[in-house]
Design an enzyme around this catalytic site. Structure first.
Site, short mmCIF file in Angstrom:
data_model
loop_
_atom_site.label_atom_id
_atom_site.label_comp_id
_atom_site.label_asym_id
_atom_site.label_seq_id
_atom_site.Cartn_x
_atom_site.Cartn_y
_atom_site.Cartn_z
N ASP A 13 0.82 -1.22 0.00
CA ASP A 13 0.00 0.00 0.00
C ASP A 13 0.86 1.27 0.00
O ASP A 13 0.67 2.17 0.83
CB ASP A 13 -0.92 0.03 1.24
CG ASP A 13 -1.64 -1.28 1.47
OD1 ASP A 13 -2.11 -1.88 0.49
OD2 ASP A 13 -1.74 -1.71 2.64
N GLU A 267 -11.54 0.03 -2.98
CA GLU A 267 -10.65 0.54 -1.94
C GLU A 267 -9.49 1.26 -2.61
O GLU A 267 -9.46 1.46 -3.83
CB GLU A 267 -10.13 -0.59 -1.05
CG GLU A 267 -9.29 -1.62 -1.78
CD GLU A 267 -8.89 -2.80 -0.90
OE1 GLU A 267 -9.30 -2.84 0.29
OE2 GLU A 267 -8.18 -3.69 -1.40
#
Length: 366
Positions: A13, A267
């Site tokens: 991420d 997301e």
């Protein structure tokens, strides 16, 4: 295939930003999740993603990039140092405020098991960061992405994530407190649980019936939207309640359908600006694409524009896009080092290009 950028830890991420170092020289700073081994069985809630702290990494150059050029500045925040959090420090991001300080935005489960978003402040891009004692009022779900408009200095926070990220649990509307009275409150059930409370931050009531791998579906259903809120000058709170980031289908001009899993938001929100256009990019989750949409304003609406990255090794895909050394770069992750273990990931970077009309060209990583 690009090599992993960080090899001594599992990282994922990656939120990449260009900030000045202590000598004023601009570098890339990467704010990733720190993946760890977990004894939790794989599930659609993401409970096996058991991250407990954050590291910050810096890279002085990408044009001569190799893993040896990356500096690990160590742990800058851990779950034990966040008074309100219980576990699961998922994907973070960072921003520099007008005051010159740096702000680390992060999701975590609170003591009740709900994901909220917190903020921690520091005087340097490499921390350490001190967390506020409570989550940001009006925040919920996961994957905060901070954006400071390079032309206006205005700051925004985008957030949201389906399934384990709990965004689908906030589908109602905050109703008037006038409906709340002693006569209509059942014993053992508070007003907030039932959803008939006036919420100062315009947060819909949390509905635990939607926990897990579910979301709206069926004919006529519109995809759930990520959220965005302007940040206050202090960078610690929202300046106004969050609102939907509306993503439109180019063929209809209408919001994307809930069943359009190849394009709908799941997301991993990210925002960058190129010229006078705002690029909102994100993951489609269960179809594993990185995609993007383009708008004229930082809060949208945005018109879906195409794919950036095809599925990589591992279930998740999460990214950032940044300009550095007069070139554009896509930071992302896969599971090369762990040979496909979905919660043990590694950060990578690849140059990104645009066509003459400003559309992002698909990034080839194989």
């Amino acid at each position: 295939m690009p090599p992993p950028l960080i090899t001594h830890l599992y990282t994922a991420d990656p939120s990449a930003h260009v900030f000045p170092d202590a000598d004023g020289k601009k570098q890339i700073y990467i704010y990733p999740s720190h993946d760890v081994e977990s004894n939790v069985a794989f599930n659609d809630n993401g409970d096996h993603f058991a991250m407990a702290d954050y590291h910050v990494f810096s890279v002085p150059s990408l044009t001569s990039q190799s893993p040896s050029t990356v500096t690990d500045h160590g742990v800058v925040l851990s779950v034990d140092a966040i008074p309100w959090a219980s576990k699961q420090l998922w994907a973070p991001d960072a921003a520099q405020g007008r005051d010159g300080n740096y702000y680390l935005y992060f999701p975590a489960r609170d003591k009740a098991g709900r994901f909220r978003i917190g903020v921690a402040a520091g005087s340097s891009p490499i921390g350490p960061f001190t967390a506020d004692p409570e989550p940001i009022p009006g925040s919920f779900s996961i994957d905060p992405a901070s954006f400071v408009d390079p032309d206006t200095g205005d700051a925004f926070l985008y957030f949201g994530g389906l399934w384990g990220g709990q965004l689908q649990c906030y589908q109602g509307t905050a109703s008037s407190s006038a409906s709340v009275s002693s006569s209509n409150v059942d014993d053992g059930e508070d007003a907030e649980t039932r959803g008939d409370v006036d919420d100062a931050h315009n947060i819909p009531p949390f509905d635990p019936a939607w926990l897990g791998a579910q979301e709206p579906s069926g004919a006529g259903k519109i995809a759930l939207c990520p959220k965005v809120a302007p940040l206050s000058p202090t960078m610690h709170t929202f300046a106004s309640p969050s609102r939907d980031v509306v993503i439109l289908a180019p063929e209809t001009g209408e919001p994307l359908a809930a069943d359009d899993h190849d394009r709908r938001f799941f997301e991993a929100a990210w925002m960058h600006k190129r010229g006078d256009k705002y690029y909102f990019s994100y993951s489609t989750g269960d179809t594993h694409f990185l995609v993007y949409a383009i708008g004229d304003e930082p809060m949208g609406p945005f018109m879906y524009a195409g794919r950036i990255l095809e599925p990589v090794l591992g279930w998740t895909t999460h990214h950032s896009i940044v300009q550095f050394e007069e070139r554009w770069w896509l930071f992302y992750h896969d599971c090369e080092i762990s040979k496909g273990v979905t919660h043990l990931r590694n950060v990578k970077v690849k140059e990104l290009f645009y066509d003459e009309e400003g559309r992002i060209l698909p990034v080839e990583v194989d």
